[in-house]
Write a protein that holds these residues in place. Structure first.
Motif, mmCIF file in Angstrom:
data_model
loop_
_atom_site.group_PDB
_atom_site.id
_atom_site.type_symbol
_atom_site.label_atom_id
_atom_site.label_comp_id
_atom_site.label_asym_id
_atom_site.label_seq_id
_atom_site.Cartn_x
_atom_site.Cartn_y
_atom_site.Cartn_z
ATOM 1 N N MET A 34 0.824 -1.194 0.000
ATOM 2 C CA MET A 34 0.000 0.000 0.000
ATOM 3 C C MET A 34 0.864 1.252 0.000
ATOM 4 O O MET A 34 1.966 1.261 0.540
ATOM 5 C CB MET A 34 -0.947 0.007 1.210
ATOM 6 N N HIS A 35 0.334 2.286 -0.619
ATOM 7 C CA HIS A 35 1.060 3.547 -0.765
ATOM 8 C C HIS A 35 0.177 4.680 -0.260
ATOM 9 O O HIS A 35 -1.052 4.599 -0.304
ATOM 10 C CB HIS A 35 1.440 3.788 -2.226
ATOM 11 N N ARG A 36 0.832 5.726 0.192
ATOM 12 C CA ARG A 36 0.103 6.888 0.711
ATOM 13 C C ARG A 36 0.325 8.085 -0.216
ATOM 14 O O ARG A 36 1.438 8.323 -0.696
ATOM 15 C CB ARG A 36 0.586 7.229 2.119
ATOM 16 N N LEU A 37 -0.744 8.819 -0.447
ATOM 17 C CA LEU A 37 -0.686 10.032 -1.265
ATOM 18 C C LEU A 37 -1.401 11.148 -0.520
ATOM 19 O O LEU A 37 -2.564 10.990 -0.139
ATOM 20 C CB LEU A 37 -1.359 9.789 -2.621
ATOM 21 N N MET A 38 -0.713 12.262 -0.303
ATOM 22 C CA MET A 38 -1.337 13.423 0.346
ATOM 23 C C MET A 38 -1.565 14.508 -0.701
ATOM 24 O O MET A 38 -0.669 14.820 -1.491
ATOM 25 C CB MET A 38 -0.467 13.967 1.477
ATOM 26 N N THR A 111 -5.580 12.706 2.668
ATOM 27 C CA THR A 111 -4.631 11.613 2.498
ATOM 28 C C THR A 111 -5.365 10.355 2.070
ATOM 29 O O THR A 111 -6.372 9.979 2.686
ATOM 30 C CB THR A 111 -3.872 11.324 3.811
ATOM 31 N N VAL A 112 -4.880 9.734 1.010
ATOM 32 C CA VAL A 112 -5.471 8.477 0.539
ATOM 33 C C VAL A 112 -4.394 7.401 0.505
ATOM 34 O O VAL A 112 -3.206 7.680 0.319
ATOM 35 C CB VAL A 112 -6.103 8.633 -0.861
ATOM 36 N N LEU A 113 -4.835 6.162 0.715
ATOM 37 C CA LEU A 113 -3.981 4.997 0.588
ATOM 38 C C LEU A 113 -4.424 4.240 -0.652
ATOM 39 O O LEU A 113 -5.618 4.136 -0.923
ATOM 40 C CB LEU A 113 -4.119 4.088 1.820
ATOM 41 N N TRP A 114 -3.474 3.717 -1.424
ATOM 42 C CA TRP A 114 -3.876 2.983 -2.610
ATOM 43 C C TRP A 114 -3.064 1.697 -2.776
ATOM 44 O O TRP A 114 -1.948 1.569 -2.276
ATOM 45 C CB TRP A 114 -3.772 3.850 -3.870
ATOM 46 N N VAL A 115 -3.705 0.745 -3.445
ATOM 47 C CA VAL A 115 -3.080 -0.549 -3.696
ATOM 48 C C VAL A 115 -3.427 -0.979 -5.116
ATOM 49 O O VAL A 115 -4.534 -0.742 -5.598
ATOM 50 C CB VAL A 115 -3.549 -1.596 -2.663
#
Length: 236
Positions: A34-38, A111-115
């Motif tokens: 998982m990755h975080r994007l702000m 902030t979103v987390l994506w996979v």
């Protein structure tokens, strides 16, 4: 953009609706993927027509989903907040179709987390019980969409507006001395799109609610004085 790590990230993941029934050990197996994007207010997270296959979770902030017609009219579909899914349709569409909406941050520091699709599905194969939880989340989303369609057909504009205000209050409202304060952060046009009517008709209904003493308007915030009156109006 950064990878997720550490116990704080695990705690965040476990408090989202999708992973509420997942064990810490199961969740920790997904963290490396998982990755975080702000992003800040107005930033686009993904766009209608994109062909990526990522699924997103909102960690903090608020996101609006919009569609654009062939003649460039914009329709606000929904507002999503902490713990809710974004962009799941292309992930689970067997045809791998393009994205059906554009996701835009509504507040700074969203902030979103994506996979990625492949990483998610490998994890689901190892944890099949999680797929059941995921289906329940998606079914709730479908139920809400069906109710929205029914409201557009069977409810008048004041009824839909009352229901929209109650929904915003339940999700974003906070008690104040005067009543319930609802900072919706929507323009008049966006509020009308969310209700599914013209700006003029929605403003007329808002004015009526105000004159009746049910609500007050303060910029992009609404104070609800009489939620019971809104509930009764939403059920007519």
């Amino acid at each position: 953009m950064e990878c997720m790590e550490a116990s704080d990230d695990l705690e965040t993941l476990l408090h989202t609706a999708l992973f509420r029934c997942v064990t810490p050990e199961q969740a920790s197996n997904l963290l490396p993927h998982m990755h975080r994007l702000m992003v800040n207010k107005g930033d686009v997270i993904f766009s209608e027509g994109d062909t990526d296959h990522r699924m997103y979770l909102i960690e903090a902030g608020r996101v609006k989903l919009m569609r654009t017609s062939n003649d460039d009219r914009i329709q606000l579909l929904s507002i999503q907040t902490r713990g809710e899914l974004l962009g799941e349709i292309p992930v689970f569409d067997p045809e791998g179709g393009p994205r059906t909406a554009t996701a835009v941050a509504m507040v700074n520091g969203t902030t979103v987390l994506w996979v990625e699709h492949d990483d998610l599905f490998r994890w689901l194969e190892d944890n099949p019980s999680v797929a059941v939880d995921m289906l329940q989340v998606l079914a709730n989303r479908m139920r809400a969409n069906n109710e929205r369609i029914a409201d557009l057909v069977f409810s008048d504009v004041p009824g839909r507006l009352a229901k929209t205000l109650l929904d915003l209050a339940a999700r974003f409202g906070r008690p104040v001395e005067a009543g319930l304060e609802v900072p919706h952060d929507l323009t008049q046009e966006e509020m009308a799109q969310l209700v599914g009517s013209s700006r003029e008709t929605v403003n007329k209904a808002l004015t009526d609610f105000t004159n009746r003493g049910w609500i007050a308007r303060e910029g992009r915030t609404i104070i609800i004085y009489q939620p019971g009156a809104l509930i009764r109006r939403s059920k007519r």
